[in-house]
Design an enzyme around this catalytic site. Structure first.
Site, PDB file in Angstrom:
ATOM      1  N   CYS A   1      35.496   9.776   0.222  1.00 54.59           N
ATOM      2  CA  CYS A   1      34.402  10.646  -0.199  1.00 54.59           C
ATOM      3  C   CYS A   1      33.772  11.225   1.056  1.00 54.59           C
ATOM      4  CB  CYS A   1      33.395   9.881  -1.048  1.00 54.59           C
ATOM      5  SG  CYS A   1      32.645   8.482  -0.203  1.00 54.59           S
TER       6      CYS A   1
ATOM      7  N   HIS B   1      43.663 -34.240  14.197  1.00 56.13           N
ATOM      8  CA  HIS B   1      44.664 -35.307  14.366  1.00 56.13           C
ATOM      9  C   HIS B   1      44.212 -36.515  13.558  1.00 56.13           C
ATOM     10  CE1 HIS B   1      47.429 -38.166  16.205  1.00 56.13           C
ATOM     11  NE2 HIS B   1      48.057 -37.119  16.771  1.00 56.13           N
TER      12      HIS B   1
END
Length: 625
Positions: free
Chosen positions: A26, A532
């Site tokens: 637009c 871990h």
């Protein structure tokens, strides 16, 4: 500005051409209909130079660019091959959208291509009316007649333009649709309708109606054509289809439109115009206040497009539209709020943005002011809404009208000449200066602009939460020399109380070990985090671990990543301590907080060092406010 490069970055940010169903633009924004919005990287797109913001509304993913939107869209469309996108079934992309969203998208895509030209023609009509009023021209002068032909001709033949853009949207033959529209405004038929004469089609009476400047009849006709054309394509062999499908389309649709579709569209238009006029005439001041207050909210959500055909239809049916002057007041109030920010702030970046967006808003383009200034700071937007409501009530009470359609702005003033014109001028002045005053005195808090100045720092500050529930201990105390020495990076350790590992941050799975004991994530801002689970648990070869995500999968903070069994791992003789480590620690300033109970009373904040250095100057200026 390298618009081609910006287009490439936006295309990559929305997930590539494979993720685009449809796209158009637009006046200020590129509007995408994406297959999967989750694939779009909104933060990345918003950080691009040349992009104001990203808006998700009405089923669309909207990238706000500003006045240069066409220069960005053209190379993007070429790269994404948008012209050929979903050609066989244009509504396939919208099948999951509701009917309101599809209607809004259709209207916006139909009017957008010629919105600028229509605004220019409308302003020209208003200027000609002004020139006549002040005696600079006469209606018989050659200059007036030539310019009026250019201005009024656009609206006179509007059905032809609508047919072309609507047929492109609906993927039917554009030239057949244009020929159908040309038949509706063909001089001899217009003359017959103007003289209230009657004709018939093989004994079927044709309702005498004039379609010049109309909107709804041709849109309905093209919609019907979009269903007829595929049927004809199936009937005729490929060798003769290119001739016989257009032939029978015109043979069928022209009388059908003049007898049924056109009168139906005219009736709908009359009902809409009458309804709007009735509501407006009943309480013009209240109607003005409501539209003045909420118009920019309608713009934000994209629903303002539904008013465009109504306003054009009002002008065609009534000869005027009562809404456009009120909408100009709403637009000018946003300009006033942006000007208030410009006058108040000492932050150079915000002052520059507010100043430029004030000018563009006065000319009818409010997106930079809304998304870059007023809505971003919140209170200025509210101030503009209040000023727009008061100004709108004044314009509505004055019963101001627009004689031609154009974009609401100061440029549209000539189209408001006539009854109520003085009221419009007063309303615009009140809205603009009231928005300035309200914004200057009430539009922000003390720290409002210091937050703005630090926005890029905040954008690069991320929060890392504990990946498991449990007791948090220092990383340096874990029974693993590599982790405890922080050789791999800084972080924390948790003695778990359950076996659910969740994403400590939003990002992408960058490392996934087959044993399930470790997993890596890269955040949206580039932080590399290793989770871990346990110490030396790689020796279990995946036993007691179940991975729930895949490599390169995007995850959000809190998503489940791994399930493990801490009790059985402990029974097997392994330490179950879970560690979260920032492996690229050197790039960040890291601080801990213990404020948020919902996040295990622990949050690790990462701030990119490069960003802090580049914003020291802006921070100092902002704190002077």
């Amino acid at each position: 500005m390298d618009y081609t490069n910006l287009a490439k970055k936006i295309l990559a940010g929305v997930g590539g051409k494979e993720n685009i169903n449809t796209a158009w633009h637009c006046a200020t924004r590129i509007r995408f209909k994406l297959k999967d919005e989750s694939k779009a990287d909104t933060n990345k797109i918003e950080s691009l130079e040349g992009v104001v913001t990203v808006v998700k509304s009405a089923g669309q993913y909207q990238v706000v660019i500003g006045n240069s939107v066409a220069k960005v869209f053209d190379p993007l469309a070429a790269s994404a091959n948008l012209e050929n996108n979903d050609k066989k079934n244009p509504e396939k992309a919208d099948k999951e959208s509701n009917i309101i969203n599809r209607f809004i998208e259709f209207i916006s895509s139909v009017f957008t291509p010629f919105l600028g030209a229509m605004a220019g023609a409308g302003i020209l009509k208003g200027l000609l009316a002004l020139f006549i009023a002040v005696g600079w021209l006469t209606t018989k002068s050659g200059a007036y007649q030539i310019w009026y032909a250019a201005a009024d001709g656009f609206f006179y033949f509007l059905p032809i333009l609508l047919a072309f853009t609507a047929s492109k949207r609906l993927k039917v033959n554009q030239f057949v649709a244009t020929a159908l529209a040309a038949a509706l405004v063909y001089p001899s038929l217009v003359t017959i309708a103007s003289n209230s004469q009657t004709i018939n089609f093989f004994g079927i009476p044709v309702i005498s109606t004039t379609y010049t400047s109309s909107v709804i009849p041709i849109l309905l006709a093209v919609w019907v054509l979009s269903y007829l054309e595929p049927i004809l394509d199936k009937i005729f062999p490929e060798a003769i289809r290119n001739i016989f499908t257009p032939l029978f389309s015109l043979l069928i649709m022209t009388p059908l439109t003049l007898i049924v579709v056109g009168p139906l569209g005219t009736s709908i238009g009359t009902i809409l115009s009458t309804s709007v006029s009735s509501i407006y005439n009943f309480t013009p001041a209240i109607a003005g206040a409501i539209m003045g207050a909420f118009w920019q909210i309608f713009v934000i959500f994209g629903v303002h497009w539904t008013f465009v055909p109504v306003m054009i239809n009002n002008i065609a049916k009534l000869g005027y539209d009562p809404l456009l002057p009120i909408l100009s007041v709403a637009v000018i109030s946003q300009a006033g709020a942006a000007a208030g920010v410009f006058l108040k702030t000492k932050d150079k970046k915000m002052k520059s943005l507010a100043g430029s967006s004030t000018i563009t808003a006065l000319l009818g383009i409010t997106e930079p002011a809304i998304y870059g200034v007023t809505l971003k700071l919140k209170r200025p937007f509210i101030c503009a809404t209040i000023a727009g409501a008061i100004g709108g009530a004044i314009a509505g009470g004055a019963k101001a009208h627009a004689s031609s359609f154009t974009l609401p702005s100061l440029l549209a003033l000539p189209t408001y000449l006539g009854s109520g014109f003085t009221g419009v001028i007063i309303a615009l002045i009140v809205a603009f200066f009231l928005a300035i005053v309200l914004t200057y005195f009430f539009g922000f808090t003390k720290n409002n602009f210091s937050k703005t100045a630090n926005s890029s720092v905040q954008a690069n500050t991320e929060e890392v939460i504990a990946p498991v529930d449990g007791t948090i201990i220092p990383l340096t105390s874990v029974k693993d020399e590599v982790f405890a020495s922080e050789a791999m990076g800084k972080g924390i350790a948790i003695v778990p109380t359950n076996g659910e590992v969740r994403a400590p941050i939003s990002g992408t799975i960058s490392a996934l070990y087959p044993t399930g004991h470790a997993i890596g994530i890269i955040s949206k801002q580039g932080a590399e985090i290793l989770i871990h689970i346990g110490i030396n648990t790689v020796e279990l070869n995946g036993k007691y671990f179940k991975t729930l995500v895949k490599q390169n999968q995007k995850v959000s903070q809190g998503d489940k990543l791994v399930n493990f069994e801490p009790d059985k791992i402990s029974e097997a003789g392994y330490d179950t301590t879970v560690m979260a480590i920032i492996t690229n620690t050197k790039n960040y300033d890291i601080s801990e907080t213990k404020e948020t109970e919902a996040k295990n009373n622990w949050v690790l904040k990462l701030t990119n060092k490069e960003t802090v250095a580049s914003n020291i100057t802006e921070k100092g200026a902002a704190q002077n406010v």
